[in-house]
Design a protein around this motif. Sequence first.
Motif, PDB file in Angstrom:
ATOM      1  N   GLN A 111       0.831  -1.212   0.000  1.00 28.52           N
ATOM      2  CA  GLN A 111       0.000   0.000   0.000  1.00 28.52           C
ATOM      3  C   GLN A 111       0.867   1.265   0.000  1.00 28.52           C
ATOM      4  O   GLN A 111       0.533   2.255  -0.645  1.00 28.52           O
ATOM      5  CB  GLN A 111      -0.907  -0.013   1.232  1.00 28.52           C
ATOM      6  N   TYR A 112       1.987   1.243   0.720  1.00 30.25           N
ATOM      7  CA  TYR A 112       2.860   2.405   0.810  1.00 30.25           C
ATOM      8  C   TYR A 112       3.997   2.381  -0.219  1.00 30.25           C
ATOM      9  O   TYR A 112       4.911   3.198  -0.158  1.00 30.25           O
ATOM     10  CB  TYR A 112       3.436   2.537   2.226  1.00 30.25           C
ATOM     11  N   GLY A 113       3.921   1.462  -1.156  1.00 26.19           N
ATOM     12  CA  GLY A 113       4.915   1.409  -2.238  1.00 26.19           C
ATOM     13  C   GLY A 113       6.303   1.035  -1.768  1.00 26.19           C
ATOM     14  O   GLY A 113       7.303   1.399  -2.409  1.00 26.19           O
ATOM     15  N   ALA A 114       6.391   0.293  -0.661  1.00 32.43           N
ATOM     16  CA  ALA A 114       7.698  -0.108  -0.132  1.00 32.43           C
ATOM     17  C   ALA A 114       8.259  -1.269  -0.942  1.00 32.43           C
ATOM     18  O   ALA A 114       7.526  -2.159  -1.353  1.00 32.43           O
ATOM     19  CB  ALA A 114       7.563  -0.503   1.335  1.00 32.43           C
ATOM     20  N   SER A 115       9.559  -1.233  -1.184  1.00 34.00           N
ATOM     21  CA  SER A 115      10.201  -2.342  -1.895  1.00 34.00           C
ATOM     22  C   SER A 115      11.384  -2.853  -1.091  1.00 34.00           C
ATOM     23  O   SER A 115      12.052  -2.091  -0.378  1.00 34.00           O
ATOM     24  CB  SER A 115      10.656  -1.894  -3.287  1.00 34.00           C
ATOM     25  N   ALA A 116      11.617  -4.156  -1.187  1.00 35.32           N
ATOM     26  CA  ALA A 116      12.690  -4.796  -0.415  1.00 35.32           C
ATOM     27  C   ALA A 116      14.055  -4.402  -0.975  1.00 35.32           C
ATOM     28  O   ALA A 116      14.271  -4.415  -2.183  1.00 35.32           O
ATOM     29  CB  ALA A 116      12.521  -6.301  -0.437  1.00 35.32           C
ATOM     30  N   VAL A 117      14.963  -4.046  -0.075  1.00 35.03           N
ATOM     31  CA  VAL A 117      16.332  -3.702  -0.449  1.00 35.03           C
ATOM     32  C   VAL A 117      17.258  -4.851  -0.086  1.00 35.03           C
ATOM     33  O   VAL A 117      18.135  -5.221  -0.856  1.00 35.03           O
ATOM     34  CB  VAL A 117      16.792  -2.416   0.291  1.00 35.03           C
ATOM     35  N   VAL A 118      17.038  -5.432   1.107  1.00 38.57           N
ATOM     36  CA  VAL A 118      17.835  -6.566   1.586  1.00 38.57           C
ATOM     37  C   VAL A 118      16.886  -7.562   2.237  1.00 38.57           C
ATOM     38  O   VAL A 118      16.034  -7.173   3.040  1.00 38.57           O
ATOM     39  CB  VAL A 118      18.895  -6.101   2.633  1.00 38.57           C
ATOM     40  N   ILE A 119      17.046  -8.841   1.879  1.00 37.89           N
ATOM     41  CA  ILE A 119      16.247  -9.897   2.514  1.00 37.89           C
ATOM     42  C   ILE A 119      17.218 -10.904   3.111  1.00 37.89           C
ATOM     43  O   ILE A 119      18.036 -11.487   2.394  1.00 37.89           O
ATOM     44  CB  ILE A 119      15.308 -10.598   1.504  1.00 37.89           C
ATOM     45  N   ARG A 120      17.125 -11.073   4.437  1.00 37.77           N
ATOM     46  CA  ARG A 120      17.942 -12.071   5.143  1.00 37.77           C
ATOM     47  C   ARG A 120      17.010 -12.938   5.980  1.00 37.77           C
ATOM     48  O   ARG A 120      15.838 -12.637   6.117  1.00 37.77           O
ATOM     49  CB  ARG A 120      18.962 -11.369   6.049  1.00 37.77           C
ATOM     50  N   LYS A 121      17.561 -14.006   6.525  1.00 35.78           N
ATOM     51  CA  LYS A 121      16.738 -14.886   7.361  1.00 35.78           C
ATOM     52  C   LYS A 121      16.146 -14.140   8.550  1.00 35.78           C
ATOM     53  O   LYS A 121      14.981 -14.312   8.882  1.00 35.78           O
ATOM     54  CB  LYS A 121      17.573 -16.054   7.895  1.00 35.78           C
ATOM     55  N   ASP A 122      16.975 -13.320   9.201  1.00 38.20           N
ATOM     56  CA  ASP A 122      16.536 -12.674  10.436  1.00 38.20           C
ATOM     57  C   ASP A 122      15.823 -11.341  10.233  1.00 38.20           C
ATOM     58  O   ASP A 122      15.005 -10.937  11.046  1.00 38.20           O
ATOM     59  CB  ASP A 122      17.717 -12.491  11.398  1.00 38.20           C
ATOM     60  N   TYR A 123      16.124 -10.621   9.161  1.00 36.78           N
ATOM     61  CA  TYR A 123      15.441  -9.340   8.919  1.00 36.78           C
ATOM     62  C   TYR A 123      15.363  -9.010   7.432  1.00 36.78           C
ATOM     63  O   TYR A 123      16.103  -9.548   6.617  1.00 36.78           O
ATOM     64  CB  TYR A 123      16.112  -8.192   9.682  1.00 36.78           C
ATOM     65  N   THR A 124      14.441  -8.096   7.121  1.00 38.64           N
ATOM     66  CA  THR A 124      14.285  -7.567   5.763  1.00 38.64           C
ATOM     67  C   THR A 124      14.276  -6.048   5.861  1.00 38.64           C
ATOM     68  O   THR A 124      13.666  -5.485   6.766  1.00 38.64           O
ATOM     69  CB  THR A 124      12.962  -8.056   5.124  1.00 38.64           C
ATOM     70  N   VAL A 125      14.968  -5.399   4.933  1.00 38.82           N
ATOM     71  CA  VAL A 125      14.999  -3.937   4.887  1.00 38.82           C
ATOM     72  C   VAL A 125      14.167  -3.478   3.693  1.00 38.82           C
ATOM     73  O   VAL A 125      14.373  -3.953   2.566  1.00 38.82           O
ATOM     74  CB  VAL A 125      16.440  -3.394   4.780  1.00 38.82           C
ATOM     75  N   PHE A 126      13.223  -2.580   3.957  1.00 41.38           N
ATOM     76  CA  PHE A 126      12.363  -2.011   2.928  1.00 41.38           C
ATOM     77  C   PHE A 126      12.661  -0.529   2.778  1.00 41.38           C
ATOM     78  O   PHE A 126      13.060   0.134   3.735  1.00 41.38           O
ATOM     79  CB  PHE A 126      10.885  -2.171   3.296  1.00 41.38           C
ATOM     80  N   GLU A 127      12.459  -0.015   1.578  1.00 44.93           N
ATOM     81  CA  GLU A 127      12.576   1.430   1.364  1.00 44.93           C
ATOM     82  C   GLU A 127      11.271   1.942   0.772  1.00 44.93           C
ATOM     83  O   GLU A 127      10.569   1.224   0.062  1.00 44.93           O
ATOM     84  CB  GLU A 127      13.741   1.773   0.433  1.00 44.93           C
ATOM     85  N   THR A 128      10.961   3.197   1.088  1.00 42.96           N
ATOM     86  CA  THR A 128       9.796   3.848   0.510  1.00 42.96           C
ATOM     87  C   THR A 128      10.048   5.351   0.465  1.00 42.96           C
ATOM     88  O   THR A 128      10.954   5.847   1.121  1.00 42.96           O
ATOM     89  CB  THR A 128       8.505   3.540   1.301  1.00 42.96           C
ATOM     90  N   ALA A 129       9.265   6.038  -0.329  1.00 44.86           N
ATOM     91  CA  ALA A 129       9.357   7.500  -0.411  1.00 44.86           C
ATOM     92  C   ALA A 129       7.947   8.061  -0.356  1.00 44.86           C
ATOM     93  O   ALA A 129       6.994   7.421  -0.803  1.00 44.86           O
ATOM     94  CB  ALA A 129      10.040   7.925  -1.703  1.00 44.86           C
ATOM     95  N   GLY A 130       7.826   9.253   0.207  1.00 42.70           N
ATOM     96  CA  GLY A 130       6.508   9.884   0.300  1.00 42.70           C
ATOM     97  C   GLY A 130       6.576  11.121   1.153  1.00 42.70           C
ATOM     98  O   GLY A 130       7.654  11.592   1.522  1.00 42.70           O
ATOM     99  N   HIS A 131       5.408  11.634   1.493  1.00 46.58           N
ATOM    100  CA  HIS A 131       5.337  12.780   2.395  1.00 46.58           C
ATOM    101  C   HIS A 131       5.508  12.305   3.824  1.00 46.58           C
ATOM    102  O   HIS A 131       5.321  11.126   4.124  1.00 46.58           O
ATOM    103  CB  HIS A 131       4.011  13.509   2.212  1.00 46.58           C
TER     104      HIS A 131
END
Length: 196
Positions: A111-131
């Motif tokens: 919904q917020y247009g977030a996309s995965a930057v890094v996917i690991r077993k223990d964590y995932t990092v997402f990025e998004t842009a907006g107001h």
Amino acid sequence: MEKQEYTITLYTENSIGLIGRISTIFSRRKINIESLNTSPSEVEGIHRFTILITETEEVLRKLCRQIEKQIDVLKAYYNTNDEVIWQEQALYKVPTDIVTEELYVERLLRQYGASAVVIRKDYTVFETAGHREEIDNLTQELTKYNLIEFVRGARIAIIKNSAGFHAKLKKFEEHEPSEEIIENEFLEKGESVFTM
């Protein structure tokens, strides 16, 4: 006059110590910088500062005049939020199992247009842009699902009604003094150019 959010755009030379000199102008006037971004501009060798503050227009006008007195600053503009197109970027670090097991979290990120930057077993990092409000809302929701870490980037903005600084710079260069030497006719005749 009422305080409101303003975006200040500075076009500068890329000089060492300029950020310090500019931030000193703000601190002397007791003005808090809410966001500061520097980057190359559309003109080679010219940098662009994007600064977010909350202040009155009267104070802002004086502030921009003061900033323009800095030798390395070519031009300072200020605009309201309605006069610019702006975004902020954010990174979110969440447990990977939350993303894979919680359907709501996956939908929320989409919904917020977030996309995965890094996917690991223990964590995932997402990025998004907006107001800011959108980023704040997503942060609030992800906090309920063990948000590990969050960082927001500085505001970036483009002025809606601007042809760009490059066009203004070209116009200025057209009016620069010519390199061609023009002899003064008074001097050729041996007369003084100074009058009493």
